[in-house]
Structures are given as structure tokens and as C-alpha cells.
Design a protein around this motif. Structure first.
Motif, PDB file in Angstrom:
ATOM      1  N   GLN A 145      45.666  39.344  12.923  1.00 18.94           N
ATOM      2  CA  GLN A 145      44.868  38.762  14.003  1.00 18.94           C
ATOM      3  C   GLN A 145      43.680  37.983  13.439  1.00 18.94           C
ATOM      4  O   GLN A 145      43.357  36.890  13.919  1.00 18.94           O
ATOM      5  CB  GLN A 145      44.373  39.855  14.962  1.00 18.94           C
ATOM      6  CG  GLN A 145      43.624  39.319  16.159  1.00 18.94           C
ATOM      7  CD  GLN A 145      44.460  38.354  16.984  1.00 18.94           C
ATOM      8  OE1 GLN A 145      45.648  38.536  17.181  1.00 18.94           O
ATOM      9  NE2 GLN A 145      43.831  37.283  17.447  1.00 18.94           N
ATOM     10  N   THR A 146      43.047  38.507  12.412  1.00 15.37           N
ATOM     11  CA  THR A 146      41.930  37.800  11.771  1.00 15.37           C
ATOM     12  C   THR A 146      42.412  36.479  11.188  1.00 15.37           C
ATOM     13  O   THR A 146      41.768  35.438  11.354  1.00 15.37           O
ATOM     14  CB  THR A 146      41.310  38.666  10.658  1.00 15.37           C
ATOM     15  OG1 THR A 146      40.872  39.904  11.223  1.00 15.37           O
ATOM     16  CG2 THR A 146      40.147  37.961   9.991  1.00 15.37           C
ATOM     17  N   LEU A 147      43.552  36.500  10.538  1.00 12.61           N
ATOM     18  CA  LEU A 147      44.126  35.284   9.965  1.00 12.61           C
ATOM     19  C   LEU A 147      44.454  34.267  11.060  1.00 12.61           C
ATOM     20  O   LEU A 147      44.170  33.076  10.921  1.00 12.61           O
ATOM     21  CB  LEU A 147      45.376  35.624   9.150  1.00 12.61           C
ATOM     22  CG  LEU A 147      46.035  34.477   8.405  1.00 12.61           C
ATOM     23  CD1 LEU A 147      45.057  33.838   7.426  1.00 12.61           C
ATOM     24  CD2 LEU A 147      47.270  34.968   7.668  1.00 12.61           C
ATOM     25  N   ARG A 148      45.040  34.713  12.165  1.00 19.02           N
ATOM     26  CA  ARG A 148      45.329  33.814  13.299  1.00 19.02           C
ATOM     27  C   ARG A 148      44.043  33.177  13.822  1.00 19.02           C
ATOM     28  O   ARG A 148      44.005  31.990  14.132  1.00 19.02           O
ATOM     29  CB  ARG A 148      46.007  34.585  14.426  1.00 19.02           C
ATOM     30  CG  ARG A 148      47.455  34.782  14.233  1.00 19.02           C
ATOM     31  CD  ARG A 148      48.092  35.345  15.501  1.00 19.02           C
ATOM     32  NE  ARG A 148      49.438  35.760  15.227  1.00 19.02           N
ATOM     33  CZ  ARG A 148      49.968  36.906  15.590  1.00 19.02           C
ATOM     34  NH1 ARG A 148      49.268  37.768  16.295  1.00 19.02           N
ATOM     35  NH2 ARG A 148      51.216  37.183  15.282  1.00 19.02           N
ATOM     36  N   THR A 149      42.996  33.969  13.960  1.00 15.90           N
ATOM     37  CA  THR A 149      41.719  33.456  14.454  1.00 15.90           C
ATOM     38  C   THR A 149      41.167  32.392  13.510  1.00 15.90           C
ATOM     39  O   THR A 149      40.720  31.332  13.949  1.00 15.90           O
ATOM     40  CB  THR A 149      40.703  34.604  14.604  1.00 15.90           C
ATOM     41  OG1 THR A 149      41.250  35.599  15.465  1.00 15.90           O
ATOM     42  CG2 THR A 149      39.386  34.108  15.163  1.00 15.90           C
ATOM     43  N   ILE A 150      41.218  32.666  12.226  1.00 12.44           N
ATOM     44  CA  ILE A 150      40.720  31.704  11.244  1.00 12.44           C
ATOM     45  C   ILE A 150      41.533  30.412  11.301  1.00 12.44           C
ATOM     46  O   ILE A 150      40.973  29.312  11.344  1.00 12.44           O
ATOM     47  CB  ILE A 150      40.750  32.304   9.814  1.00 12.44           C
ATOM     48  CG1 ILE A 150      39.712  33.412   9.682  1.00 12.44           C
ATOM     49  CG2 ILE A 150      40.537  31.220   8.763  1.00 12.44           C
ATOM     50  CD1 ILE A 150      39.837  34.229   8.416  1.00 12.44           C
ATOM     51  N   LEU A 151      42.849  30.540  11.325  1.00 15.05           N
ATOM     52  CA  LEU A 151      43.702  29.351  11.343  1.00 15.05           C
ATOM     53  C   LEU A 151      43.576  28.556  12.633  1.00 15.05           C
ATOM     54  O   LEU A 151      43.600  27.324  12.617  1.00 15.05           O
ATOM     55  CB  LEU A 151      45.163  29.734  11.109  1.00 15.05           C
ATOM     56  CG  LEU A 151      45.494  30.249   9.707  1.00 15.05           C
ATOM     57  CD1 LEU A 151      46.945  30.701   9.637  1.00 15.05           C
ATOM     58  CD2 LEU A 151      45.211  29.186   8.663  1.00 15.05           C
ATOM     59  N   SER A 152      43.402  29.218  13.743  1.00 14.43           N
ATOM     60  CA  SER A 152      43.290  28.492  15.010  1.00 14.43           C
ATOM     61  C   SER A 152      41.939  27.797  15.157  1.00 14.43           C
ATOM     62  O   SER A 152      41.806  26.827  15.889  1.00 14.43           O
ATOM     63  CB  SER A 152      43.523  29.431  16.198  1.00 14.43           C
ATOM     64  OG  SER A 152      42.478  30.382  16.276  1.00 14.43           O
TER      65      SER A 152
END
Length: 163
Positions: A26-33
Motif C-alpha cells: 500500500q505504501t508503494l502504491r501511494t508513492i507511485l500514484s
């Protein structure tokens, strides 16, 4: 087992690892988005639409637009072959027709020098589609350059610099 000390069972350890992985995902998704999308390659204005009305300045503009793309995407254009392929993909009309025989009827191992050398490609392009008498053309344009009433100096300077 020691009284008062709780030990984790293999199932709770697995559950904790899954929860940790889900949080990291989820942290990675937030960073990428939150990142802005990678800019796509800008398309240079197609060169060679109609040889009868072709503005010779288009060649210069076309090459400048290609160069801007190359500088913007250094990793995408790390080789001359990629640069030549990119530029060729935006040719049309007589300019594309000029290069077709070398592209379609190529003999393996006998590629033209411009195929893998962007500088040679630019020479080939300007030799065949650039002005035939650049000095004479520039002299003629300088003789006829004027700033019209009501025009802005910026427009005059741009025209002068293009010569």
C-alpha cells in the motif's frame, strides 16, 4: 515453556508477515500514484508532407524537435540507431519515399552509413531536403527582411535569427 512468556505460533508469524507485506504494498502504491506520469515522447511535426509547398524551415524545426526529444529522454535515445529510427518514424511524403528503398530493400550487413549514425542521417536529410544554395537563399532573405509598421521587434528578431 516458560510461564508468563507467550511465544508466537507459526500461524501468527505468517499472518504478521502478510500484514507487513500488505502495508508495504500500500505504501508503494501511494508513492507511485503520487508521482507524475513519465512524459511521453513528443511527436515532431511531420516532415515532407508536400514537396511543392514544403517550407525549408520545417527541416530545421523538425531536427530541433527531435533533438529536444533526445535530450528529454536520454535513456530512450542512448544510441544513434534509436535516434535515426525515431526521426524516420516521423517522415512522410517525399522525405519518407527517399529513405524507403534503403529500409525495405536492405541487404543484410550492407546498411547505409546513415542507418546507425545520427549525424550521417542528418547530413543525408539536409543534403536532399535542405536548401540547395543556403548562402544565396540567406542573402536573398536578408535583402528582403523588413519590419512592417505595427509589427513587434521580437518578431523581426526571430525572423532575423532564423536566417
Amino acid at each position: 515453556m516458560v510461564p508468563g512468556v507467550m511465544t508466537q505460533t507459526p500461524m501468527t508469524q505468517t499472518t504478521m508477515m502478510v500484514v507487513t507485506m500488505m502495508r508495504q504494498t500500500q505504501t508503494l502504491r501511494t508513492i507511485l500514484s503520487s508521482r507524475s506520469p513519465t512524459p511521453s515522447l513528443a511527436s515532431p511535426t511531420l516532415l515532407g508532407a508536400d514537396p511543392k509547398t514544403q517550407d525549408l524551415k520545417k527541416l530545421h524545426d523538425f531536427l530541433v524537435q527531435c533533438e529536444l526529444n533526445f535530450r528529454d529522454r536520454l535513456q530512450a535515445f542512448h544510441s544513434d540507431v534509436r535516434k535515426v529510427s525515431f526521426a524516420l518514424s516521423f517522415l512522410k511524403g517525399i522525405a519518407l519515399t527517399w529513405f524507403k528503398p534503403d529500409l525495405l530493400d536492405a541487404i543484410p550487413g550492407a546498411d547505409p552509413t546513415w542507418a546507425d549514425d545520427y549525424s550521417e542521417f542528418v547530413i543525408e536529410l539536409t543534403t536532399n531536403f535542405g536548401p540547395h544554395d543556403p548562402v544565396g537563399d540567406a542573402e536573398h532573405q536578408l535583402d528582403n527582411l523588413s519590419m512592417k509598421d505595427g509589427s513587434r521587434i521580437n518578431k523581426y528578431i526571430v525572423k532575423f535569427n532564423r536566417l
